[in-house]
Scaffold this motif. Sequence first.
Motif, mmCIF file in Angstrom:
data_model
loop_
_atom_site.group_PDB
_atom_site.id
_atom_site.type_symbol
_atom_site.label_atom_id
_atom_site.label_comp_id
_atom_site.label_asym_id
_atom_site.label_seq_id
_atom_site.Cartn_x
_atom_site.Cartn_y
_atom_site.Cartn_z
ATOM 1 N N PHE A 222 0.825 -1.186 -0.006
ATOM 2 C CA PHE A 222 0.082 -0.011 -0.032
ATOM 3 C C PHE A 222 0.980 1.184 0.052
ATOM 4 C CE2 PHE A 222 -3.312 -2.702 0.960
ATOM 5 C CZ PHE A 222 -4.396 -2.321 0.329
ATOM 6 N N ALA A 223 2.106 1.138 0.571
ATOM 7 C CA ALA A 223 2.891 2.375 0.330
ATOM 8 C C ALA A 223 3.116 2.760 -0.833
ATOM 9 C CB ALA A 223 4.349 1.918 1.174
ATOM 10 N N ALA A 224 3.288 1.865 -1.916
ATOM 11 C CA ALA A 224 3.744 1.946 -3.265
ATOM 12 C C ALA A 224 2.271 2.636 -4.134
ATOM 13 C CB ALA A 224 4.011 0.701 -3.988
ATOM 14 N N ALA A 225 1.121 2.380 -3.371
ATOM 15 C CA ALA A 225 -0.071 2.834 -3.903
ATOM 16 C C ALA A 225 -0.356 4.419 -3.640
ATOM 17 C CB ALA A 225 -1.138 2.051 -3.790
ATOM 18 N N ILE A 226 -0.024 4.779 -2.080
ATOM 19 C CA ILE A 226 -0.434 6.188 -1.584
ATOM 20 C C ILE A 226 0.637 7.067 -1.117
ATOM 21 C CG2 ILE A 226 -2.556 4.852 -0.806
ATOM 22 C CD1 ILE A 226 -1.414 4.693 2.045
ATOM 23 N N HIS A 227 1.909 6.225 -0.975
ATOM 24 C CA HIS A 227 2.853 7.398 -0.571
ATOM 25 C C HIS A 227 4.115 7.529 -1.528
ATOM 26 C CE1 HIS A 227 1.645 6.919 3.556
ATOM 27 N NE2 HIS A 227 1.990 5.502 3.667
ATOM 28 N N PRO A 228 4.442 8.809 -1.523
ATOM 29 C CA PRO A 228 5.553 9.243 -2.573
ATOM 30 C C PRO A 228 6.709 8.639 -2.440
ATOM 31 C CG PRO A 228 5.221 10.929 -1.157
ATOM 32 C CD PRO A 228 4.082 10.040 -0.786
ATOM 33 N N HIS A 229 7.496 8.219 -3.299
ATOM 34 C CA HIS A 229 8.806 7.507 -3.346
ATOM 35 C C HIS A 229 9.919 8.651 -2.597
ATOM 36 C CE1 HIS A 229 9.072 9.294 -7.206
ATOM 37 N NE2 HIS A 229 10.297 9.262 -7.039
ATOM 38 N N PRO A 230 10.743 8.082 -1.934
ATOM 39 C CA PRO A 230 11.843 9.093 -1.345
ATOM 40 C C PRO A 230 12.617 9.552 -2.437
ATOM 41 C CG PRO A 230 11.753 6.976 0.003
ATOM 42 C CD PRO A 230 10.838 6.804 -1.356
ATOM 43 N N ARG A 231 12.995 10.881 -2.404
ATOM 44 C CA ARG A 231 13.873 11.505 -3.168
ATOM 45 C C ARG A 231 15.267 10.778 -3.305
ATOM 46 N NH1 ARG A 231 11.287 12.595 -6.365
ATOM 47 N NH2 ARG A 231 13.093 13.967 -7.398
ATOM 48 N N PRO A 232 15.560 10.304 -4.706
ATOM 49 C CA PRO A 232 16.764 9.439 -4.684
ATOM 50 C C PRO A 232 17.852 10.626 -4.139
ATOM 51 C CG PRO A 232 15.512 9.723 -6.755
ATOM 52 C CD PRO A 232 14.782 10.778 -5.708
ATOM 53 N N GLN A 233 18.760 9.915 -3.364
ATOM 54 C CA GLN A 233 19.979 10.566 -3.130
ATOM 55 C C GLN A 233 21.275 10.415 -3.810
ATOM 56 O OE1 GLN A 233 19.668 12.878 -0.180
ATOM 57 N NE2 GLN A 233 17.423 12.256 -0.815
ATOM 58 N N HIS A 234 21.206 9.377 -4.867
ATOM 59 C CA HIS A 234 22.702 8.810 -5.341
ATOM 60 C C HIS A 234 22.455 8.890 -6.909
ATOM 61 C CE1 HIS A 234 24.235 8.122 -1.259
ATOM 62 N NE2 HIS A 234 23.188 7.402 -1.240
ATOM 63 N N ALA A 235 21.142 9.127 -7.328
ATOM 64 C CA ALA A 235 20.930 8.889 -8.738
ATOM 65 C C ALA A 235 21.648 9.703 -9.813
ATOM 66 C CB ALA A 235 19.381 8.927 -9.140
ATOM 67 N N GLY A 236 21.766 10.918 -9.412
ATOM 68 C CA GLY A 236 22.377 11.812 -10.394
ATOM 69 C C GLY A 236 21.433 12.567 -11.401
ATOM 70 N N PRO A 237 21.852 13.468 -12.139
ATOM 71 C CA PRO A 237 20.697 14.435 -12.947
ATOM 72 C C PRO A 237 20.092 13.729 -14.216
ATOM 73 C CG PRO A 237 22.917 14.974 -13.475
ATOM 74 C CD PRO A 237 23.169 14.001 -12.275
ATOM 75 N N VAL A 238 20.743 12.817 -14.634
ATOM 76 C CA VAL A 238 19.917 11.932 -15.734
ATOM 77 C C VAL A 238 18.966 10.960 -15.361
ATOM 78 C CG1 VAL A 238 20.448 10.552 -17.754
ATOM 79 C CG2 VAL A 238 22.132 12.304 -17.325
ATOM 80 N N LEU A 239 19.395 9.890 -14.154
ATOM 81 C CA LEU A 239 18.513 9.064 -13.840
ATOM 82 C C LEU A 239 17.416 9.513 -12.937
ATOM 83 C CD1 LEU A 239 18.600 5.894 -13.631
ATOM 84 C CD2 LEU A 239 20.049 6.181 -11.497
ATOM 85 N N THR A 240 17.589 10.714 -12.360
ATOM 86 C CA THR A 240 16.405 10.891 -11.248
ATOM 87 C C THR A 240 15.189 11.047 -11.872
ATOM 88 O OG1 THR A 240 18.016 11.994 -9.537
ATOM 89 C CG2 THR A 240 15.842 12.835 -9.635
ATOM 90 N N PRO A 241 15.052 11.876 -13.109
ATOM 91 C CA PRO A 241 13.783 12.209 -13.805
ATOM 92 C C PRO A 241 13.352 10.906 -14.445
ATOM 93 C CG PRO A 241 15.654 13.127 -15.123
ATOM 94 C CD PRO A 241 16.317 12.743 -13.914
#
Length: 331
Positions: A222-241
Motif C-alpha cells: 500500500f505504500a507504493a499506492a499511496i505514499h510518494p517515493h523518497p527523493r533519490p540521493q545517489h541517482a544523479g541528474p540523468v537518472l533522477t527524472p
Amino acid sequence: MEGLLAERYQLETVVGSGGMGTVWRAHDMLLDRQVAIKEVRYSAQLSDAERNAQTTRAVAEARHAARLEHPRIVPIYDVVIHDARPWIVMRYIAGRSLEQQIVADGRLAPADVLRLARGLLEAIAASHRGGVLHRDIKPSNVLIAEDGEPMLTDFSIARAIGQGTATNTGLIVGSPGYIAPERVVTGVAGPEADLFGLGATLYFAAEGVGPFAHEDAMAGAFAAAIHPHPRPQHAGPVLTPLLDGLLEKDPRKRLTPADAANLLGLPTTAHPAPPIPPPATPGPPSSPTPTPPLATPPDPFLATPAPPAPEPFQTTPPPQPSQATPPSPAA
C-alpha cells in the motif's frame, strides 16, 4: 530417481526462492545441459478446483511467454506438470541476481544503473510487443549475465495483455513494493504496471534499498499506492527524472517506453508503443484536460472520469467573511 522431473530433469541445487516458488539448478539429461527450473507454489487457501485452474492458466501463459525471443530475456524451454503444479524450465544463467549483487556489493554507480535501465527497457518493450505482461519485475528477477548485461527472468505469473491480472480468488500476485498502484487499487493493470516495476527496480539499484521497503508486506504494497517515493540521493541528474517518471502513481502520467528511451538516449524507433488498446482504468484518452493528482488511492484509476473543471489542478478557495466581493475569476 529422487528429484527427477518428467524422467528428464534432475534437480540439483536451490539457487533462489521467493513468495511464488523456488528456483532450482537442474540437469537436462536428454540434451545434457544445465537448466533453471521454477517450482511454482500455490497458497494453501486454494481449493482443488482453484489449483487446477491456476495450473491450466500458468501452463498457457508459460507457452505464450516461451515465444518471446530477445537477448535480454531468459528464454523458457519447457513446462512440466509435477505434483499437480507447473515447473517452468528456463535457460540457466550463471551469476547473481541484481538483488544478490546489491546486497553483497552495495548500490550501483549511476552510469551502471543507466546501463541496467537500457537493457531492461529493451526486454520490457520486447515482451509487450509480444503481447506479454511480466507482472513481477523486481531485483530478484533480473539476472546479471557474464558480460555484465541484465536479463529479465521468471515469467511464471506473466499474463497475456488484455486479460485480467487478479486471480480467481481476488488475490493480487506480485512482490510488495514493486506492484504498481493501479494493481493494488483496482486489481487490474496494463503495460504501464511493468514500467512501475522497472522504476522501483532501478531505484533499488541506485539507492541500495527499495523505494517502498517495509517490514510488513501489506504495508509495503500500500505504500507504493499511496505514499510518494523518497527523493533519490545517489541517482544523479540523468537518472533522477527517469525514476520519478517511472514511479508516477497515475499510470496515465507514467513514462512510456518511448519516453524512457528518450531520457536514456536510445532511438525511440527501437521501442514503439505495443500494438494494444489502452488500459481500461484511465479516463478517456481523447480528453485534452489533464487529470488531478492522486488524492486518495482509488481516485486516479477510476474508469469514470471526473466532471470537467476549468483548472483541474486548482481548487477554488472558500469565500472569506471579510471579503465584500467574491474572488476574481483570474485569481
